[in-house]
Structure formats: C-alpha cells, structure tokens
Scaffold this active site. Structure first.
Site, PDB file in Angstrom:
ATOM      1  N   ASP A 220       0.085  -7.574   1.595  1.00 29.61           N
ATOM      2  CA  ASP A 220       0.568  -6.192   1.696  1.00 29.61           C
ATOM      3  C   ASP A 220       2.093  -6.130   1.697  1.00 29.61           C
ATOM      4  O   ASP A 220       2.718  -5.705   2.664  1.00 29.61           O
ATOM      5  CB  ASP A 220      -0.013  -5.510   2.942  1.00 29.61           C
ATOM      6  CG  ASP A 220       0.144  -3.996   2.892  1.00 29.61           C
ATOM      7  OD1 ASP A 220       0.526  -3.474   1.832  1.00 29.61           O
ATOM      8  OD2 ASP A 220      -0.110  -3.345   3.927  1.00 29.61           O
TER       9      ASP A 220
ATOM     10  N   HIS B 263       0.818  -1.216   0.000  1.00 32.44           N
ATOM     11  CA  HIS B 263       0.000   0.000   0.000  1.00 32.44           C
ATOM     12  C   HIS B 263       0.856   1.272   0.000  1.00 32.44           C
ATOM     13  O   HIS B 263       0.318   2.382  -0.059  1.00 32.44           O
ATOM     14  CB  HIS B 263      -1.010  -0.009   1.154  1.00 32.44           C
ATOM     15  CG  HIS B 263      -0.475   0.343   2.497  1.00 32.44           C
ATOM     16  ND1 HIS B 263      -0.142  -0.601   3.439  1.00 32.44           N
ATOM     17  CD2 HIS B 263      -0.226   1.541   3.076  1.00 32.44           C
ATOM     18  CE1 HIS B 263       0.278   0.018   4.535  1.00 32.44           C
ATOM     19  NE2 HIS B 263       0.238   1.310   4.339  1.00 32.44           N
TER      20      HIS B 263
ATOM     21  N   SER C 114       4.578   2.163   7.994  1.00 29.08           N
ATOM     22  CA  SER C 114       4.203   1.088   7.074  1.00 29.08           C
ATOM     23  C   SER C 114       5.371   0.646   6.223  1.00 29.08           C
ATOM     24  O   SER C 114       6.161   1.479   5.759  1.00 29.08           O
ATOM     25  CB  SER C 114       3.091   1.547   6.142  1.00 29.08           C
ATOM     26  OG  SER C 114       1.867   1.424   6.792  1.00 29.08           O
ATOM     27  N   GLY C 115       5.438  -0.648   6.003  1.00 29.54           N
ATOM     28  CA  GLY C 115       6.502  -1.213   5.185  1.00 29.54           C
ATOM     29  C   GLY C 115       7.758  -1.490   5.986  1.00 29.54           C
ATOM     30  O   GLY C 115       8.606  -2.274   5.567  1.00 29.54           O
TER      31      GLY C 115
HETATM   32  N1  ARG Z   1      -0.865   2.135   7.370  1.00 26.78           N
HETATM   33  C1  ARG Z   1       0.094   2.826   8.158  1.00 26.78           C
HETATM   34  C2  ARG Z   1       1.145   3.463   7.274  1.00 26.78           C
HETATM   35  O1  ARG Z   1       0.906   3.624   6.101  1.00 26.78           O
HETATM   36  C3  ARG Z   1       0.635   1.988   9.274  1.00 26.78           C
HETATM   37  C4  ARG Z   1      -0.278   1.948  10.388  1.00 26.78           C
HETATM   38  C5  ARG Z   1       0.139   1.072  11.485  1.00 26.78           C
HETATM   39  N2  ARG Z   1      -0.828   1.245  12.504  1.00 26.78           N
HETATM   40  C6  ARG Z   1      -0.776   0.650  13.667  1.00 26.78           C
HETATM   41  N3  ARG Z   1      -1.680   0.955  14.554  1.00 26.78           N
HETATM   42  N4  ARG Z   1       0.130  -0.225  13.965  1.00 26.78           N
HETATM   43  O2  ARG Z   1       2.169   3.918   7.720  1.00 26.78           O
END
Ligand code: ARG
Length: 383
Positions: free
Chosen positions: A124, A78, A216-217
């Site tokens: 993902d 994503h 993320s990632g």
């Molecule tokens: N989707 C988020 C990003 O793009 C990461 C979120 C992680 N959230 C969590 N509560 N651990 O960085």
C-alpha cells in the site's frame, strides 16, 4: 474477486461512517480531553507546531503524504489511481493550517502506484511526482527494521473522531508498536495482515489513540539516534478508528525501501533543468546542433524531458533528436505526420535512464524537405 485488506476496509468504512452518523456517533471512541481545549482532537492527539513535520503533505483526494525528495510525495496506493501521467492531484505543503496564505500548492504530473497494489494485501504505497520541485525539507525512509518498534508518532488532517470531519489544522499523536501476532489476534480483516509488509500500532487495551479516515498515506514516524525523524510507515487501514484491540495498520517502509527508492530514481528528474537560449537558424534542407552541458550525479531519468521551441513555416519538414553525451540518439519527432502546422512548442519525454546525466547533450534538428525554413528559439532539458 480477491480484495486487499484496505479495499475491504474502504468498503467497511463507507458503511461504518453512515452508521456512526445515523446513530449520533454512538460508536465514536475519541477520548474527550481537557475541557479547556477547543481544538478538535485527533483521536488521542494534539495540534502539531508549524515546522514540526516540514515535509508533510495534504493531498486533494483527502489523503496525507511525505516529501521523500523535493519533487516526490510518498503516499498510500489506495489513495491514487493507476500508474501513469496524472495532473489531477494537488499537494498542499509548508503549512499546518490548510488555509494558511503562505501554504504551497503544487499540482501532480505523474503517479507511480506500487506494482503489487490491488492484488493480495500489502503493497500500500505510491509515489506522486509534482510538476516542479518544492523547496521544503524531505524525510528519510527507514532502510532497516531497527526503528520498527517502540512508540511512534503519526500526523495528519484526517478525522479526529471515527466518522468525523476532516481537519483544517494538522494533528499529531503517539501510538505504541503492536507486534504482528497480537495484531492478527484482532481477527476479522487483521487475519489478512501481511507481517513482512505491514506494521501495526495503537493502544491495544484502551484504544483512544489512532489515525483515521483521511490520514492514509501520511507518516508513521520514529526518531533515530540523533533525534531526527525517520519514516517507518504510511497510514493504511484499521477497523473503525481508535477502537480497543483494533489497531491502525501501516505500510512497513523498511520492507519496501528498495522498491520505493528504485521507483523514485525512475521517476526523476532529480537534476536542475538546463536551458539553451541561443537562437539558431535552421537552413533549408540543412541541419543544426545545439549543445547543453549538464552536471548532475547519477543517471538521467526514465522521464527525461525536452522542451523545444522552434519557429518554422512547415514543421512537417523537421526531424528532431536528442543526443546523449555518449552519442546515443533519441528520436523526439519524425518528419511529416504533422503537415500543415508550422511552429513547434512541444515537451517530449524520453527514457534516458541508461545515460550518465553529466556531459554535453545535443539537440539535432534536420530539415528534410525543400521550401520552408525557421529557427530554433530555445530548448530546455531536464534529465
Ligand atoms: N484508510 C484510511 C484512509 O484512507 C486510513 C484509516 C486508518 N485507520 C485506522 N484505524 N488507523 O484515510
């Protein structure tokens, strides 16, 4: 249309960030730590030391990643657009401080997004190939679920409070494993958890420790029996950050390791470039062959690169082929089609993944039409 959990999550995030800012961070759950610690705290975390995660990467779109080879970054699907050539991402690595004058900054040249990404939840992950290899350590990916429990370590430059700003210095935190059934019991988006493909972590009862937007990632880690880091997952999504009973959800690497390694092999190159700089005249209506010896384990890549530099007074005269050690030839350029232009300074990409890399490769240049001549200045092969 069906949206994946992390897609729904992104939509949710936009709303929640605005809400938190508008409400003067009323919902922020970061536990304040000791008063003498001026470093903004990752949710429940502490600053990482230089060299502690030497393979961690900050990506320009605001995600994290990990070097799994010296040229490939593993990140979240994503975080990236569709599979294909992509020079729009920059990776910053080799430093915990994103403004460290000694940091390494490298541009991407290709993105491989998990084939299942964008469909049902899960999948993902993505690989970003950098435009050249970087001399940093790499982290191994878990190939069994043996280390998919216990207490994990996470790290990233993401928000240190829900809705908060991105960080300049790398932060790390420890998050306990949460089993799939308990994770699903959080309800809401967690009902869409794909147990085989996703792994949850966090403090179930108290919250207070988590990854957050911008992480993320980045890596979810455990240590093996020798005390070495193993990549267990990559940060994917969660509802809010560090809220009690709303754990962080991570791509589960032990499930995807074969797909990730297969994608990595197809992305290559893993072999050092070979260069032939012996200039060779190309006779009128004649043919030359120039050789390059390659020594490298395994097969050539699906993205074998051939850079050709030719001086010529009429490039439309020329047919150029790459010939593999076993004699298979790959057409790089046909004659005509580009009449009028002269020199060739081009980089061609061929899928040579069925070829053994080691052996003598040849570049064959044929002049098909009377009247113009030139010379092969040099060529470079990265299989
Ligand atoms: N989707 C988020 C990003 O793009 C990461 C979120 C992680 N959230 C969590 N509560 N651990 O960085």
């Amino acid at each position: 249309m069906w949206m994946t959990s992390w897609k729904k999550r992104l939509a949710f995030t936009l709303v929640s960030v605005v809400a938190v800012l508008g409400a003067a961070a009323g919902q922020a759950v970061a536990a304040p730590s000791s008063a003498d610690d001026v470093q903004p705290q990752v949710i429940g975390g502490t600053p990482a030391a230089q060299g502690e995660f030497p393979w961690i990467v900050r990506l320009s779109m605001g995600c994290g990643g990990s070097m799994i080879t010296q040229q490939l970054v593993l990140t979240a699907a994503h975080c990236v657009p569709a599979t294909g050539p992509n020079t729009s991402i920059t990776a910053t690595l080799g430093a915990i401080d994103l403004q460290d004058p000694n940091r390494i900054v490298v541009r991407s040249d290709y993105v491989h997004r998990a084939p299942g990404a964008g469909g049902p939840p899960g999948d993902d992950w993505a690989l970003i190939r950098l435009e050249h290899p970087v001399d940093v350590p790499t982290v191994p990916i878990a190939t069994t679920p043996d280390l998919d429990s216990g207490t994990f370590t996470v790290a990233g430059w993401g928000a240190a409070t829900e809705g908060g700003p991105q960080q300049r210095f790398l932060l790390k935190a420890q998050v306990p494993f949460i089993d799939d059934a308990q994770c699903q019991s959080a309800g809401s988006d967690y009902l869409d958890l794909v147990p085989a493909e996703e792994i949850c972590a966090g403090n179930w009862t108290a919250g207070g420790v988590d990854t957050c937007q911008g992480d993320s990632g980045g890596p979810l880690l455990n240590k093996d029996a020798n005390g070495e880091w193993v990549l267990i997952g990559t940060t994917s999504w969660g509802i809010g950050c560090a809220r009690p009973q709303n754990p962080g959800v991570y791509m589960q690497a032990s499930y995807f390791h074969e797909a990730i390694h297969a994608a990595a092999a197809s992305l290559g190159p893993r072999c050092a470039p070979a260069v032939n700089t012996n200039a060779t005249a190309i006779p009128d209506v004649g043919e030359i062959t120039s050789d390059l010896a390659v020594t490298c384990d395994g097969n050539a890549s699906g993205q074998t690169r051939v850079e050709v530099n030719i001086n010529h007074s009429y490039r439309g005269d020329l047919i150029i082929d790459l010939i593999a050690p076993d004699g298979t030839s790959y057409r790089l350029k046909n004659a005509k089609g580009d009449d009028g232009a002269d020199d060739i300074n081009e980089s061609y990409t061929v899928n040579a993944s069925s070829e053994v890399a080691t052996g003598t490769w040849h570049l064959r240049v044929r002049d098909m039409f009377r009247g113009d001549t030139g010379s092969l200045k040099n060529w470079r092969l990265t299989v």
